[in-house]
Design an enzyme around this catalytic site. Structure first.
Site, PDB file in Angstrom:
ATOM      1  N   SER A 129       4.646  -2.079  -3.310  1.00  0.00           N
ATOM      2  CA  SER A 129       4.746  -0.744  -2.716  1.00  0.00           C
ATOM      3  C   SER A 129       5.674   0.156  -3.517  1.00  0.00           C
ATOM      4  O   SER A 129       5.702   1.364  -3.285  1.00  0.00           O
ATOM      5  CB  SER A 129       5.277  -0.845  -1.278  1.00  0.00           C
ATOM      6  OG  SER A 129       6.573  -1.427  -1.266  1.00  0.00           O
ATOM      7  N   HIS A 150      -2.533  -1.962  -2.191  1.00  0.00           N
ATOM      8  CA  HIS A 150      -1.362  -1.801  -1.327  1.00  0.00           C
ATOM      9  C   HIS A 150      -1.796  -1.718   0.124  1.00  0.00           C
ATOM     10  O   HIS A 150      -2.261  -0.679   0.602  1.00  0.00           O
ATOM     11  CB  HIS A 150      -0.574  -0.546  -1.720  1.00  0.00           C
ATOM     12  CG  HIS A 150       0.648  -0.343  -0.881  1.00  0.00           C
ATOM     13  ND1 HIS A 150       1.102   0.899  -0.518  1.00  0.00           N
ATOM     14  CD2 HIS A 150       1.502  -1.238  -0.319  1.00  0.00           C
ATOM     15  CE1 HIS A 150       2.176   0.762   0.229  1.00  0.00           C
ATOM     16  NE2 HIS A 150       2.442  -0.520   0.366  1.00  0.00           N
ATOM     17  N   GLU A 162      -4.260   1.417  -0.241  1.00  0.00           N
ATOM     18  CA  GLU A 162      -4.200   2.239  -1.450  1.00  0.00           C
ATOM     19  C   GLU A 162      -4.670   1.393  -2.637  1.00  0.00           C
ATOM     20  O   GLU A 162      -4.081   0.350  -2.928  1.00  0.00           O
ATOM     21  CB  GLU A 162      -2.778   2.744  -1.690  1.00  0.00           C
ATOM     22  CG  GLU A 162      -2.299   3.735  -0.637  1.00  0.00           C
ATOM     23  CD  GLU A 162      -0.863   4.160  -0.846  1.00  0.00           C
ATOM     24  OE1 GLU A 162      -0.558   5.352  -0.668  1.00  0.00           O
ATOM     25  OE2 GLU A 162      -0.013   3.292  -1.175  1.00  0.00           O
ATOM     26  N   ASN A 200       4.032   6.783   0.052  1.00  0.00           N
ATOM     27  CA  ASN A 200       5.485   6.746  -0.145  1.00  0.00           C
ATOM     28  C   ASN A 200       5.984   7.859  -1.042  1.00  0.00           C
ATOM     29  O   ASN A 200       7.185   8.149  -1.057  1.00  0.00           O
ATOM     30  CB  ASN A 200       5.903   5.378  -0.697  1.00  0.00           C
ATOM     31  CG  ASN A 200       5.981   4.333   0.387  1.00  0.00           C
ATOM     32  OD1 ASN A 200       6.267   4.639   1.544  1.00  0.00           O
ATOM     33  ND2 ASN A 200       5.705   3.092   0.029  1.00  0.00           N
TER      34      ASN A 200
END
Length: 514
Positions: A129, A150, A162, A200
């Site tokens: 991540s 991910h 992802e 993120n």
């Protein structure tokens, strides 16, 4: 599903291996098992794979008990589950997903070893991540078959995956990973190997702006959380959410993204959050973070948290004048009329609501109340009709009458009102503008498509709207104008609108001839 689309997915008859048997590794293994694959679990720690297989069997038992899985399907899945004592037992894998420590050397060493074990057509994937997919693949002889997959925790429940292409990832490998995730019942999105990927990277302002407002003395955590929930439509406020995630975990991700972007002011971490981490106040798991909780593991861990600031009852004005177009807040005109307030409209000037005492109630625009005579700002709402709380902002120089009339007006509309300090951009507006800016910048730099960014932010962090959908609702100049004003008042570079927003706003001016 088309024949072409499904053809590149890894067939259920083929083996999937998962390396790393913590919570995430077990979750990914469960997803592959339920999709019909033979799954091999491996962990470098002796006996950990066997323990993980037993834990996974318990997960499937609980699904059967809850009626979410047939007993026969569980029994079939358990037959296909194989803990591996040696890495060499993964030789027949068509896909290996890694979920080990977030340390680059550890991951590189693992994948170098895997290259000597698996076949040339085996797809290699990392669930990282925070690390660069490109950097992990840099240690490989054949980096083209390496991709980021991910998953979000808990992997069996959350739909988003992802699919991250590193610099050397072959398009066919990314397509195969994408289609496999889709066949597994997930919602995959594609992105390039950028720090933080989609979620993120773009989510940082949701936390950062709240923490900055608190550090500036604008409002306390409970008030900021309440405004973002009850006006912004977010599922949780940033203070309660980071207490749930873990302050150490959230701060580490923020710091990683900031450092990966060469300490860009757009991603500057919070000093207040750093102090929490340094103090060991990591949130729920430690018993205290931004809020106090009971002992970790206690039957009822949460204790009463401070109440958000809520203004006492105030008399609403009988009549107001709406000057100009209130833009995203134009629904307030009809709402005031329905509430029995006499509304006069003036097309030129504004935008603001003129109060009986000559005060002005102005939509948040990135400026401060202290700059003007008797101005009260009001915050953005996802839906002004549905919002149950509205934030107002005023300076020490704003008259008590103006504040009271503004409070009374929104109370007449059925809202609770939180009065905060003279914060430029306020809470919801400032947060949304920054989310829009980072999303527009990511699209312009080819990180992901607008559709994938909005999907990722809705599914990955439960935002009420994707930032680019919010941008379309608010108008193409809204975020640019608000951030430009913020940048004038806080010229650190943090609020400077991206080139993408500038181009968007300029294009809008060209179209209107302004």
């Amino acid at each position: 599903m088309t024949e072409t689309a499904s053809a590149s997915a890894i067939a259920p008859s083929l083996t999937v291996a998962v390396v790393g048997t913590g919570t995430m590794g077990q979750g990914i293994a469960q997803v592959a098992l339920v999709a019909g694959h033979r799954v091999r679990l491996y962990d470098a720690v002796p006996d950990r794979a066997r323990e993980a297989a037993d834990a996974l069997a318990g997960r499937l038992d609980r699904l059967v008990d809850k009626g979410r899985m047939d007993a026969a399907d569980r029994d079939g899945a358990l037959v296909r589950l194989h803990p591996a004592a040696e890495l060499s037992e993964l030789a027949d894998a068509a896909l290996v997903v890694e979920a080990v420590l977030e340390q680059l050397p550890v991951k590189q060493e693992l994948f170098r070893a895997l290259e000597d074990v698996v076949g040339e057509d085996c797809l290699l994937a990392t669930n990282t991540s925070s690390l660069s997919v490109t950097a992990i693949a840099g240690a490989l002889r054949h980096p083209g078959r390496f991709v980021g997959l991910h998953f979000f925790n808990p992997a069996p429940l959350l739909p988003l995956v992802e699919v991250v292409s590193g610099f050397a990832t072959d398009a066919a490998a990314a397509d195969r990973a994408y289609e496999t995730a889709r066949v597994w019942g997930k919602t995959p999105v594609r992105c390039t190997d950028t720090p933080g990927f989609i979620v993120n990277r773009i989510a940082r302002p949701f936390y950062a702006e709240a923490f900055a407002i608190h550090e500036e003395g604008g409002a306390e955590p409970a008030t900021i959380d309440a405004v973002l929930r009850e006006s912004g439509g977010f599922r949780m406020g940033p203070f309660e959410l980071t207490d749930l995630i873990g302050q150490d975990v959230n701060e580490a991700v923020t710091r990683s993204v900031w450092e990966s972007f060469f300490q860009s002011p757009k991603f500057t971490p919070s000093l207040a959050q750093r102090r929490l981490v340094e103090s060991g106040l990591h949130g729920r798991k430690s018993g205290r973070g931004w809020y106090a909780y009971g002992a970790p593991g206690a039957p009822s861990q949460e204790v009463a948290r401070p109440a958000p600031h809520t203004a006492p009852p105030a008399k609403a004005p009988d009549a107001v004048t709406v000057v100009g177009d209130l833009g995203p807040a134009r629904e307030l005109v009809a709402m005031m009329t329905e509430a029995g307030i006499d509304v006069t409209s003036v097309n030129e000037g504004g935008p603001y609501i003129e109060l009986p005492g000559d005060g002005q109630l102005v939509p948040a625009d990135g400026k401060t109340s202290v700059e003007f005579a008797d101005v009260v700002y009001f915050d953005l709402a996802l839906d002004y009709r549905g919002a149950t709380r509205i934030a107002l902002s005023a300076s020490e120089d704003t008259s008590e009458r103006a504040v009271t009339e503004a409070v009374g007006l929104f109370q007449r509309l059925g809202k609770e009102v939180s009065v905060i300090g003279d914060v430029p951009g306020m809470i919801v507006a400032r947060t949304v503008a920054m989310l829009v800016d980072l999303a527009a910048d990511a699209v312009a730099k080819g990180v992901a498509t607008p559709e994938d960014i909005d999907t990722a932010m809705r599914l990955g962090v439960n935002y009420p709207l994707g930032p680019l959908e919010w941008n379309r609702r608010l108008g193409q100049d809204w975020a640019y104008d608000l951030l430009s004003a913020l940048h004038e008042r806080c010229p650190t570079g943090r609020y400077a609108p991206s080139l993408a927003l500038y181009r968007q706003a300029y294009a809008g001016d060209e179209e209107t001839g302004s």
